[in-house]
Design a protein around this motif. Structure first.
Motif, mmCIF file in Angstrom:
data_model
loop_
_atom_site.group_PDB
_atom_site.id
_atom_site.type_symbol
_atom_site.label_atom_id
_atom_site.label_comp_id
_atom_site.label_asym_id
_atom_site.label_seq_id
_atom_site.Cartn_x
_atom_site.Cartn_y
_atom_site.Cartn_z
ATOM 1 N N UNK A 1 0.897 -1.128 0.007
ATOM 2 C CA UNK A 1 0.019 0.117 -0.111
ATOM 3 C C UNK A 1 1.123 1.235 0.211
ATOM 4 N N UNK A 2 1.906 1.376 0.908
ATOM 5 C CA UNK A 2 2.676 2.381 0.963
ATOM 6 C C UNK A 2 3.493 2.734 -0.361
ATOM 7 N N UNK A 3 4.127 1.318 -0.605
ATOM 8 C CA UNK A 3 4.962 1.592 -2.129
ATOM 9 C C UNK A 3 4.135 2.182 -3.025
ATOM 10 N N UNK A 4 2.600 1.691 -3.270
ATOM 11 C CA UNK A 4 1.747 2.087 -4.462
ATOM 12 C C UNK A 4 1.563 3.712 -4.082
ATOM 13 N N UNK A 5 1.445 4.024 -2.933
ATOM 14 C CA UNK A 5 1.093 5.473 -2.449
ATOM 15 C C UNK A 5 2.217 6.382 -3.084
ATOM 16 N N UNK A 6 3.491 6.084 -2.751
ATOM 17 C CA UNK A 6 4.612 6.742 -3.339
ATOM 18 C C UNK A 6 4.753 6.731 -4.732
ATOM 19 N N UNK A 7 4.588 5.701 -5.574
ATOM 20 C CA UNK A 7 4.210 5.843 -6.737
ATOM 21 C C UNK A 7 3.136 6.773 -7.425
ATOM 22 N N UNK A 8 2.132 6.604 -6.737
ATOM 23 C CA UNK A 8 0.904 7.723 -7.120
ATOM 24 C C UNK A 8 1.544 8.905 -6.878
ATOM 25 N N UNK A 9 2.282 9.451 -5.952
ATOM 26 C CA UNK A 9 2.891 10.756 -5.663
ATOM 27 C C UNK A 9 3.788 11.155 -6.694
ATOM 28 N N UNK A 10 4.095 10.313 -7.823
ATOM 29 C CA UNK A 10 5.156 10.723 -8.634
ATOM 30 C C UNK A 10 6.625 10.224 -8.433
#
Length: 182
Positions: free
Chosen positions: A153-162
């Motif tokens: 979840x956190x890894x996906x979040x940081x990718x979503x943030x660019x």
């Protein structure tokens, strides 16, 4: 010259950002401990040291160095905070493979914390986007961060943030994002 400059303190019509002072430590500590308790309730040991009074990212020292940005609602509720370290600490040096004394041109983001009572409203992404777009870090050209590699979840979040995935070190995912040229 200040370590970091807020170009605009208005995050949204009802949220303002500021560089935190040492007097805000008790409020920030409560927010971090509440987050650590929430993480524990989800089965994570991340930030568990905070529950026994240990803070391996030294929030008090970061406040003294004016490296903490806070986000507050109009009525004063602390919604989020983050450490934006100007120099790599031992943890960062180890993960990023930096030599002792190497300063580099990176900001190291730690302890991004969102008030759980305001979670689920895209606040984390709003904060991450605002930091990159509305702050200036003289002499720095990128923001780096790490997170537990197995936390999907956190890894996906940081990718979503660019943020770009750089690789893994000691079980931690490494990410960075270039800052706008000012």
């Amino acid at each position: 010259m200040p370590n970091m400059i807020l170009l605009n303190d208005q995050v949204s019509p009802d949220i303002k950002a500021s560089i935190a002072g040492t007097e805000q430590y008790p409020q920030i500590e409560r927010l971090m401990v509440e987050t650590a308790k929430w993480l524990r309730s989800k089965g994570s040991t991340q930030w568990s040291g905070l529950l026994s009074g240990s803070d391996d990212h030294d929030m008090a020292g970061a406040l003294e160095r004016e490296e903490v940005v806070v986000f507050k609602a109009a009525e004063g509720t602390l919604l989020a905070c983050a450490i934006l370290q100007q120099e790599a600490e031992d943890w960062d040096r180890k993960l990023w493979g930096l030599a002792p004394g190497e300063t580099g041109t990176s900001i190291y983001l730690h302890r991004l914390t969102v008030n759980r009572g305001h979670a689920g409203r895209n606040l984390g992404k709003t904060v991450m986007d605002w930091i990159r777009q509305e702050m200036s870090f003289p002499g720095k050209d990128r923001i780096r961060l790490d997170c537990i590699g197995s936390n999907e979840t956190l890894n996906a979040f940081y990718k979503t943030c660019g943020y770009t995935y750089i690789g893994e070190s000691d079980g931690f995912s490494l990410y960075e994002n270039m800052l706008p040229v000012r």
